[in-house]
Design a protein around this motif. Structure first.
Motif, PDB file in Angstrom:
ATOM      1  N   UNK A   1       0.834  -1.200   0.000  1.00 49.30           N
ATOM      2  CA  UNK A   1       0.000   0.000   0.000  1.00 49.30           C
ATOM      3  C   UNK A   1       0.866   1.247   0.000  1.00 49.30           C
ATOM      4  N   UNK A   2       0.618   2.148  -0.951  1.00 45.21           N
ATOM      5  CA  UNK A   2       1.345   3.425  -0.965  1.00 45.21           C
ATOM      6  C   UNK A   2       0.561   4.502  -0.225  1.00 45.21           C
ATOM      7  N   UNK A   3      -0.683   4.171   0.164  1.00 39.74           N
ATOM      8  CA  UNK A   3      -1.553   5.158   0.812  1.00 39.74           C
ATOM      9  C   UNK A   3      -1.160   5.400   2.256  1.00 39.74           C
ATOM     10  N   UNK A   4      -1.250   6.648   2.660  1.00 35.62           N
ATOM     11  CA  UNK A   4      -1.111   7.020   4.053  1.00 35.62           C
ATOM     12  C   UNK A   4      -2.382   7.761   4.438  1.00 35.62           C
ATOM     13  N   UNK A   5      -2.969   7.406   5.575  1.00 40.66           N
ATOM     14  CA  UNK A   5      -4.230   8.044   5.952  1.00 40.66           C
ATOM     15  C   UNK A   5      -3.961   9.390   6.618  1.00 40.66           C
ATOM     16  N   UNK A   6      -4.181  10.469   5.876  1.00 34.23           N
ATOM     17  CA  UNK A   6      -3.998  11.810   6.432  1.00 34.23           C
ATOM     18  C   UNK A   6      -5.304  12.361   6.993  1.00 34.23           C
ATOM     19  N   UNK A   7      -6.437  11.872   6.453  1.00 39.31           N
ATOM     20  CA  UNK A   7      -7.732  12.393   6.900  1.00 39.31           C
ATOM     21  C   UNK A   7      -8.760  11.256   6.892  1.00 39.31           C
ATOM     22  N   UNK A   8      -9.945  11.546   7.356  1.00 44.39           N
ATOM     23  CA  UNK A   8     -10.969  10.510   7.515  1.00 44.39           C
ATOM     24  C   UNK A   8     -11.461   9.985   6.161  1.00 44.39           C
ATOM     25  N   UNK A   9     -11.483  10.853   5.125  1.00 38.41           N
ATOM     26  CA  UNK A   9     -11.931  10.426   3.796  1.00 38.41           C
ATOM     27  C   UNK A   9     -10.995   9.324   3.285  1.00 38.41           C
ATOM     28  N   UNK A  10      -9.690   9.569   3.461  1.00 34.40           N
ATOM     29  CA  UNK A  10      -8.656   8.639   3.035  1.00 34.40           C
ATOM     30  C   UNK A  10      -8.719   7.341   3.841  1.00 34.40           C
ATOM     31  N   UNK A  11      -8.920   7.483   5.155  1.00 31.92           N
ATOM     32  CA  UNK A  11      -9.035   6.331   6.050  1.00 31.92           C
ATOM     33  C   UNK A  11     -10.185   5.413   5.639  1.00 31.92           C
ATOM     34  N   UNK A  12     -11.307   6.010   5.278  1.00 31.25           N
ATOM     35  CA  UNK A  12     -12.481   5.237   4.867  1.00 31.25           C
ATOM     36  C   UNK A  12     -12.188   4.465   3.584  1.00 31.25           C
ATOM     37  N   UNK A  13     -11.474   5.125   2.652  1.00 29.42           N
ATOM     38  CA  UNK A  13     -11.130   4.469   1.393  1.00 29.42           C
ATOM     39  C   UNK A  13     -10.207   3.269   1.612  1.00 29.42           C
ATOM     40  N   UNK A  14      -9.200   3.457   2.478  1.00 30.40           N
ATOM     41  CA  UNK A  14      -8.260   2.371   2.775  1.00 30.40           C
ATOM     42  C   UNK A  14      -9.006   1.193   3.416  1.00 30.40           C
ATOM     43  N   UNK A  15      -9.890   1.509   4.366  1.00 30.67           N
ATOM     44  CA  UNK A  15     -10.663   0.484   5.074  1.00 30.67           C
ATOM     45  C   UNK A  15     -11.525  -0.335   4.095  1.00 30.67           C
ATOM     46  N   UNK A  16     -12.200   0.344   3.181  1.00 32.86           N
ATOM     47  CA  UNK A  16     -13.044  -0.336   2.183  1.00 32.86           C
ATOM     48  C   UNK A  16     -12.224  -1.342   1.383  1.00 32.86           C
TER      49      UNK A  16
END
Lengths: 174, 174, 174
Positions: free
Chosen positions: A34-49
């Motif tokens: 995963x190259x994603x880092x959760x900076x905000x809740x929108x991003x966190x939700x996407x990673x979780x999905x």
């Protein structure tokens, strides 16, 4: 010879699911890079999905920048899915790194793997030219990364509404 | 019969390189018809990059508006590469010219050439609807130009990450 | 078994004309199900252009929201063309309805039709990430709708410069 595949597509084109299916066909123990880092809740939700969708056969490596190291460290352990190169490009730019040279290093690393690699990236250049200068530069960098990695991979698919179009290999001689 | 080919794609999709390869396959003395005008340093750098890539077998004609004249003047001298129609559309709009009628004139001219013609254009309509009214009009005009010129050409390719998808001719009956 | 086809593409990619041709091949009495509502003169002009192009064999149903009802009411009367799902998505969001659940209901309804259905939608996710939060949400919803409806349909085409690429069915095993 190990297989390398690039899956590209617009936002919500189904490219991640297609890439997961392609990865799952090549092994039983699967590694998600995963190259994603959760900076905000929108991003966190996407990673979780995305995580919820993948089954227990998947383990996860988080690597926002050094994908060459992540590939080297995970080689021999099973097929890897790198999701995604567009975020990686954005991370590199954020850290003032040379994107083109990083992409060429990654291309070389892909060619040296013994386990398969599937990579996900985004089509970001088919809209109107952005007014914002940074957005224009990002669009250029992201497109260049796509070309460099597509050339290094054995196969290239374009995702449209959840279905893949095979772009490479094709029978067009240039 | 001379060959005419349209190559479309997003920004940094590799469409210009694909179009150059297609043109080079059709002759030894090649003519590059540039619609770009360097208004700023960003544009100048882009033009320079494209020129550096092309070899000494290429000569250049600069023509921001009258592509029919540029085709007529260069016909019989070798394959021509017109790069690109999207900038041409923008130039026409900037000079308050009727884009649709200019595209139809160009379509007729393409059909009358004795030397091959390859044309490059851009996909600009696959993002969110632009908020800016002029951008929306440009998007419409550019898309219409693509359809008119695609219909006039023998072949149509879509560039994705440096690789072409053949769109026309195809075996789909409508 | 009745045929269902989804035609997607960017703005001005020729998707509506392609969808009309596909619909006309499947019957003589044709029903156009319009999701568009004319709120301003720009929209009115667009609707008028589309109507003028279609011949007298077409009748029109206007239905901005309840496409399941429109399909049920028109079934058995001839092939239907739904144009378009992106506007429908926008209408649903405007009325605070659950887009994903509406798309799943529509997918079920498509599978139950005895007359053919052709649907038009838009590619909106291949540009730069929009800065506007609502635009990002719309982009996500529209892409999800495309995937849900594409899965329910027998065939999927991507329109590029007036020409279709067949995306589904294909011979790619996932």
């Amino acid at each position: 010879m190990s297989k390398s595949i690039l899956v590209t597509g617009g936002a919500r084109s189904g490219k991640s699911v297609i890439a997961e299916r392609l990865t799952e066909k090549m092994g039983d123990r699967l590694i998600y890079i995963a190259t994603a880092q959760a900076f905000d809740s929108e991003m966190e939700a996407r990673i979780k999905t995305h995580q919820d969708r993948r089954g227990p056969q998947w383990s996860t490596i988080s690597e926002p920048l050094d994908l060459v190291a992540a590939l080297r460290q995970s080689d021999g352990q099973g097929p890897r899915l790198v999701d995604c190169l567009t975020l990686w490009t954005s991370n590199l730019m954020h850290h003032d790194q040379d994107v083109e040279s990083a992409a060429k290093d990654l291309a070389l690393a892909i060619a040296c793997q013994s386990s398969p690699v599937v990579l996900v990236t985004n089509e970001v250049g088919a809209g109107i030219v952005p007014e914002n200068e940074l957005a224009r530069r990002f669009r250029d960098e992201a497109g260049r990364v796509n070309q460099i990695i597509a050339q290094a991979c054995d196969a290239l698919y374009l995702a449209v509404a959840g279905y893949p179009i095979k772009v490479k290999p094709n029978d067009i001689e240039l």
